[in-house]
Motif scaffolding. Structure first.
Motif, short mmCIF file in Angstrom:
data_model
loop_
_atom_site.label_atom_id
_atom_site.label_comp_id
_atom_site.label_asym_id
_atom_site.label_seq_id
_atom_site.Cartn_x
_atom_site.Cartn_y
_atom_site.Cartn_z
N TYR A 66 0.81 -1.21 0.00
CA TYR A 66 0.00 0.00 0.00
C TYR A 66 0.84 1.27 0.00
N THR A 67 0.43 2.21 -0.81
CA THR A 67 0.88 3.58 -0.64
C THR A 67 0.16 4.12 0.59
N ILE A 68 0.89 4.82 1.42
CA ILE A 68 0.32 5.41 2.63
C ILE A 68 0.48 6.92 2.54
N SER A 69 -0.61 7.62 2.76
CA SER A 69 -0.57 9.07 2.71
C SER A 69 -1.20 9.68 3.96
N TRP A 70 -0.80 10.90 4.21
CA TRP A 70 -1.40 11.71 5.27
C TRP A 70 -2.23 12.82 4.63
N PHE A 71 -3.40 13.01 5.17
CA PHE A 71 -4.27 14.11 4.79
C PHE A 71 -4.59 14.90 6.05
N ARG A 72 -5.08 16.09 5.88
CA ARG A 72 -5.51 16.87 7.03
C ARG A 72 -6.77 17.65 6.69
N ALA A 129 1.11 14.52 2.57
CA ALA A 129 2.32 13.80 2.16
C ALA A 129 1.97 12.35 1.89
N GLY A 130 2.75 11.71 1.02
CA GLY A 130 2.54 10.31 0.72
C GLY A 130 3.86 9.60 0.53
N ILE A 131 3.85 8.28 0.70
CA ILE A 131 5.05 7.47 0.52
C ILE A 131 4.67 6.19 -0.18
N SER A 132 5.49 5.78 -1.13
CA SER A 132 5.20 4.60 -1.94
C SER A 132 5.36 3.31 -1.15
N GLN A 133 4.93 2.22 -1.80
CA GLN A 133 4.94 0.90 -1.14
C GLN A 133 6.30 0.54 -0.57
N ASN A 134 7.35 0.79 -1.33
CA ASN A 134 8.69 0.41 -0.88
C ASN A 134 9.44 1.57 -0.24
N PRO A 162 -3.13 4.20 -5.37
CA PRO A 162 -3.26 5.15 -6.49
C PRO A 162 -1.93 5.33 -7.19
N VAL A 163 -1.98 5.75 -8.44
CA VAL A 163 -0.75 6.09 -9.13
C VAL A 163 -0.19 7.37 -8.53
N PHE A 164 1.09 7.59 -8.73
CA PHE A 164 1.78 8.70 -8.09
C PHE A 164 1.08 10.04 -8.31
N SER A 165 0.64 10.27 -9.53
CA SER A 165 0.02 11.56 -9.85
C SER A 165 -1.32 11.75 -9.17
N ALA A 166 -1.89 10.68 -8.62
CA ALA A 166 -3.21 10.75 -8.00
C ALA A 166 -3.16 10.55 -6.49
N TRP A 167 -2.00 10.64 -5.92
CA TRP A 167 -1.88 10.43 -4.48
C TRP A 167 -2.72 11.42 -3.68
N LEU A 215 -9.42 7.65 -3.85
CA LEU A 215 -8.68 6.49 -4.33
C LEU A 215 -8.05 5.67 -3.21
N TYR A 216 -8.30 6.05 -1.97
CA TYR A 216 -7.75 5.31 -0.84
C TYR A 216 -8.80 4.37 -0.26
#
Length: 124
Positions: free
Chosen positions: A31-37, A48-53, A100-105, A110-111
């Motif tokens: 999973y890509t993991i992102s923070w929203f506020r 911010a977001g971070i990719s699977q690896n 999501p793809v990088f451009s759509a983080w 999409l989460y």
């Protein structure tokens, strides 16, 4: 999959804070993991977001250079290190997991999974 966000609190402008997002019940590395506020009366925005690896990260412009996202695969946890905090950073912070793809983080729809949110209050 369950996400547990923690680490919020009341701080003064200029202080630092580290948020944690513990992921359980799924394969963390997929999973890509992102923070929203979300500030009172406003929409939920990407932070911010971070990719699977962990090899790719992305930040919204207002936090670049102040916030750092990282992930610990052994602890199944994603961190958001926040420094030089400003009153405008005051919000409930949510972590989310998806593919999501990088451009759509930055697109909330999409989460797949969301944490319960942790409140960050920055006083001036």
């Amino acid at each position: 999959v369950q996400l547990q966000a923690s680490g919020g609190g009341l701080v003064q402008a200029g202080d630092s804070l580290r948020l944690s997002c513990a992921v359980s019940g799924g394969t963390f590395s997929t999973y890509t993991i992102s923070w929203f506020r979300q500030a009172p009366g406003k929409e939920r925005d990407f932070v911010a977001g971070i990719s699977q690896n962990g090899g790719s990260t992305r930040y919204t412009g207002s936090v670049k250079g102040r916030f750092t996202i990282s992930r610990d695969r052994l602890k199944n946890t994603v961190y958001l290190q926040m420094s030089s905090l400003k009153p405008d950073d005051t919000a409930v912070y949510y972590c989310a997991a998806g593919r999501p793809v990088f451009s759509a983080w930055d697109q909330t729809g999409l989460y797949y999974y969301w944490g319960q949110g942790t409140l960050v209050t920055v006083s001036s």
